[in-house]
Design a protein around this motif. Structure first.
Motif, PDB file in Angstrom:
ATOM      1  N   GLY A 268      -1.226  25.716  -7.680  1.00 21.25           N
ATOM      2  CA  GLY A 268      -1.640  25.145  -8.962  1.00 21.25           C
ATOM      3  C   GLY A 268      -2.354  23.806  -8.831  1.00 21.25           C
ATOM      4  N   GLU A 269      -2.550  23.342  -7.588  1.00 21.76           N
ATOM      5  CA  GLU A 269      -3.236  22.064  -7.374  1.00 21.76           C
ATOM      6  C   GLU A 269      -4.658  22.137  -7.919  1.00 21.76           C
ATOM      7  N   VAL A 270      -5.045  21.111  -8.668  1.00 20.29           N
ATOM      8  CA  VAL A 270      -6.379  21.029  -9.238  1.00 20.29           C
ATOM      9  C   VAL A 270      -7.219  20.099  -8.382  1.00 20.29           C
ATOM     10  N   ARG A 271      -8.441  20.541  -8.049  1.00 20.45           N
ATOM     11  CA  ARG A 271      -9.366  19.729  -7.257  1.00 20.45           C
ATOM     12  C   ARG A 271     -10.741  19.777  -7.900  1.00 20.45           C
ATOM     13  N   THR A 272     -11.491  18.731  -7.693  1.00 20.98           N
ATOM     14  CA  THR A 272     -12.881  18.720  -8.148  1.00 20.98           C
ATOM     15  C   THR A 272     -13.783  18.482  -6.951  1.00 20.98           C
ATOM     16  N   TYR A 273     -14.946  19.097  -7.018  1.00 17.97           N
ATOM     17  CA  TYR A 273     -15.957  18.969  -5.978  1.00 17.97           C
ATOM     18  C   TYR A 273     -17.269  18.597  -6.659  1.00 17.97           C
ATOM     19  N   ARG A 274     -18.023  17.780  -5.981  1.00 24.06           N
ATOM     20  CA  ARG A 274     -19.325  17.372  -6.499  1.00 24.06           C
ATOM     21  C   ARG A 274     -20.399  17.913  -5.562  1.00 24.06           C
ATOM     22  N   THR A 275     -21.332  18.693  -6.113  1.00 24.83           N
ATOM     23  CA  THR A 275     -22.422  19.261  -5.325  1.00 24.83           C
ATOM     24  C   THR A 275     -23.739  19.069  -6.085  1.00 24.83           C
ATOM     25  N   ARG A 276     -24.808  19.219  -5.358  1.00 22.07           N
ATOM     26  CA  ARG A 276     -26.126  19.085  -5.998  1.00 22.07           C
ATOM     27  C   ARG A 276     -26.437  20.301  -6.875  1.00 22.07           C
ATOM     28  N   TYR A 277     -26.022  21.489  -6.401  1.00 21.51           N
ATOM     29  CA  TYR A 277     -26.305  22.735  -7.095  1.00 21.51           C
ATOM     30  C   TYR A 277     -25.094  23.652  -7.002  1.00 21.51           C
ATOM     31  N   ALA A 278     -25.087  24.686  -7.852  1.00 24.13           N
ATOM     32  CA  ALA A 278     -24.042  25.717  -7.785  1.00 24.13           C
ATOM     33  C   ALA A 278     -24.685  27.078  -7.978  1.00 24.13           C
ATOM     34  N   ILE A 279     -24.145  28.051  -7.258  1.00 17.38           N
ATOM     35  CA  ILE A 279     -24.572  29.440  -7.398  1.00 17.38           C
ATOM     36  C   ILE A 279     -23.345  30.242  -7.806  1.00 17.38           C
ATOM     37  N   ALA A 280     -23.442  30.968  -8.904  1.00 16.46           N
ATOM     38  CA  ALA A 280     -22.354  31.844  -9.326  1.00 16.46           C
ATOM     39  C   ALA A 280     -22.584  33.212  -8.692  1.00 16.46           C
ATOM     40  N   ALA A 281     -21.732  33.567  -7.733  1.00 18.95           N
ATOM     41  CA  ALA A 281     -21.850  34.845  -7.032  1.00 18.95           C
ATOM     42  C   ALA A 281     -20.545  35.626  -7.157  1.00 18.95           C
ATOM     43  N   ASP A 282     -19.855  35.420  -8.273  1.00 16.66           N
ATOM     44  CA  ASP A 282     -18.553  36.059  -8.447  1.00 16.66           C
ATOM     45  C   ASP A 282     -18.618  37.304  -9.322  1.00 16.66           C
ATOM     46  N   GLY A 283     -19.804  37.813  -9.551  1.00 22.30           N
ATOM     47  CA  GLY A 283     -20.002  39.115 -10.183  1.00 22.30           C
ATOM     48  C   GLY A 283     -19.264  39.297 -11.495  1.00 22.30           C
ATOM     49  N   GLY A 284     -18.648  40.456 -11.638  1.00 27.51           N
ATOM     50  CA  GLY A 284     -17.973  40.827 -12.874  1.00 27.51           C
ATOM     51  C   GLY A 284     -16.776  39.966 -13.210  1.00 27.51           C
ATOM     52  N   SER A 285     -16.255  39.226 -12.238  1.00 29.11           N
ATOM     53  CA  SER A 285     -15.097  38.376 -12.513  1.00 29.11           C
ATOM     54  C   SER A 285     -15.508  36.972 -12.934  1.00 29.11           C
ATOM     55  N   SER A 286     -16.804  36.759 -13.127  1.00 27.54           N
ATOM     56  CA  SER A 286     -17.305  35.447 -13.516  1.00 27.54           C
ATOM     57  C   SER A 286     -16.779  35.067 -14.901  1.00 27.54           C
ATOM     58  N   ARG A 287     -16.380  33.815 -15.023  1.00 26.42           N
ATOM     59  CA  ARG A 287     -15.950  33.314 -16.333  1.00 26.42           C
ATOM     60  C   ARG A 287     -17.170  33.167 -17.226  1.00 26.42           C
ATOM     61  N   GLN A 288     -17.034  33.548 -18.469  1.00 29.58           N
ATOM     62  CA  GLN A 288     -18.120  33.403 -19.418  1.00 29.58           C
ATOM     63  C   GLN A 288     -18.108  31.986 -19.975  1.00 29.58           C
ATOM     64  N   PRO A 289     -19.268  31.341 -20.064  1.00 31.10           N
ATOM     65  CA  PRO A 289     -19.299  29.980 -20.591  1.00 31.10           C
ATOM     66  C   PRO A 289     -18.923  29.952 -22.067  1.00 31.10           C
ATOM     67  N   ASP A 290     -18.311  28.865 -22.485  1.00 31.63           N
ATOM     68  CA  ASP A 290     -17.935  28.663 -23.876  1.00 31.63           C
ATOM     69  C   ASP A 290     -19.178  28.246 -24.655  1.00 31.63           C
ATOM     70  N   PRO A 291     -19.639  29.063 -25.601  1.00 41.63           N
ATOM     71  CA  PRO A 291     -20.864  28.728 -26.326  1.00 41.63           C
ATOM     72  C   PRO A 291     -20.742  27.434 -27.133  1.00 41.63           C
ATOM     73  N   ALA A 292     -19.518  26.986 -27.414  1.00 42.61           N
ATOM     74  CA  ALA A 292     -19.338  25.755 -28.180  1.00 42.61           C
ATOM     75  C   ALA A 292     -19.303  24.514 -27.269  1.00 42.61           C
ATOM     76  N   ALA A 293     -19.305  24.730 -25.962  1.00 48.34           N
ATOM     77  CA  ALA A 293     -19.203  23.605 -25.030  1.00 48.34           C
ATOM     78  C   ALA A 293     -20.485  22.771 -25.046  1.00 48.34           C
ATOM     79  N   PRO A 294     -20.338  21.461 -24.925  1.00 50.55           N
ATOM     80  CA  PRO A 294     -21.534  20.604 -24.869  1.00 50.55           C
ATOM     81  C   PRO A 294     -22.442  21.042 -23.722  1.00 50.55           C
ATOM     82  N   GLY A 295     -23.720  21.063 -23.983  1.00 53.56           N
ATOM     83  CA  GLY A 295     -24.673  21.437 -22.946  1.00 53.56           C
ATOM     84  C   GLY A 295     -25.034  22.901 -22.947  1.00 53.56           C
ATOM     85  N   HIS A 296     -24.194  23.764 -23.580  1.00 53.23           N
ATOM     86  CA  HIS A 296     -24.516  25.189 -23.647  1.00 53.23           C
ATOM     87  C   HIS A 296     -25.641  25.367 -24.665  1.00 53.23           C
ATOM     88  N   PRO A 297     -26.662  26.194 -24.348  1.00 48.13           N
ATOM     89  CA  PRO A 297     -27.794  26.358 -25.258  1.00 48.13           C
ATOM     90  C   PRO A 297     -27.391  26.723 -26.692  1.00 48.13           C
TER      91      PRO A 297
END
Length: 186
Positions: A154-183
């Protein structure tokens, strides 16, 4: 002020697509942090074939011969009824890409294991965190902050990267449309 990054790119999901993304980036000299929720390879096949384009990618990464040892060329596809009557047959011509066969039969867990073995040889540029479920991704003007939760502790960690690639296919979390920054939130 100069930012500190844990890696150039976070690859979320470390199945075949994530491993190939990590290997491709490492080949270009990028530092990669791969985050995989599961600790083990999924034990059943989800994909059953790859084509000559995929084999060319393996060859360009210098791993074609290794992967070819754990997959089988497919010369034809044939569908037969229980009574033995042929319903369909498709002959595959040789690859026009210089990859050998046009199609290959795979057992995904075995091929994925070989791909991960190839990537382990690039641990100078690829770091993998198994059991790291991505729970949040935040993008800003200078990079991406990825938050993970360890699936065991249950340990929570954060990582900082220049870019991210989502390659988790069908198990990908769907973004929250109400979240700041979401189109949709604009």
């Amino acid at each position: 002020m100069r930012q500190q990054f844990d890696a150039d790119v976070a690859v979320i999901g470390y199945g075949p697509t994530g491993v190939i993304a990590a290997l491709s980036l490492a080949q270009q000299g990028a530092q990669v942090l791969a985050l995989e929720r599961d600790r083990d390879i999924y034990p059943r096949a989800r994909a059953v074939t790859v084509n000559d384009w995929t084999m060319r990618i393996f060859q360009n990464l210098g791993i074609g011969e290794r992967v070819e040892k754990v997959i089988d060329p497919q010369r034809a596809l044939r569908w037969v009824t229980y009574e033995g009557d042929e319903v369909m047959r498709v002959e595959h011509p040789p690859s026009a890409l210089g990859a050998g066969s046009r199609c290959y039969n795979i057992y995904q867990p075995v091929m994925e294991s070989e791909l991960r073995s190839c990537a382990q040889e690039r641990e100078d540029l690829i770091t993998v965190r198994y059991g790291a479920e991505v729970t949040e991704i935040e993008q800003d003007d200078s990079g991406v902050t990825v938050t993970t939760t360890d699936t065991d502790t249950g340990e929570v960690r954060t990582y900082r990267t220049r870019y991210a690639i989502a390659a988790d296919g069908g198990s990908s979390r769907q973004p929250d449309p109400a979240a700041p920054g979401h189109p949709a939130a604009r």
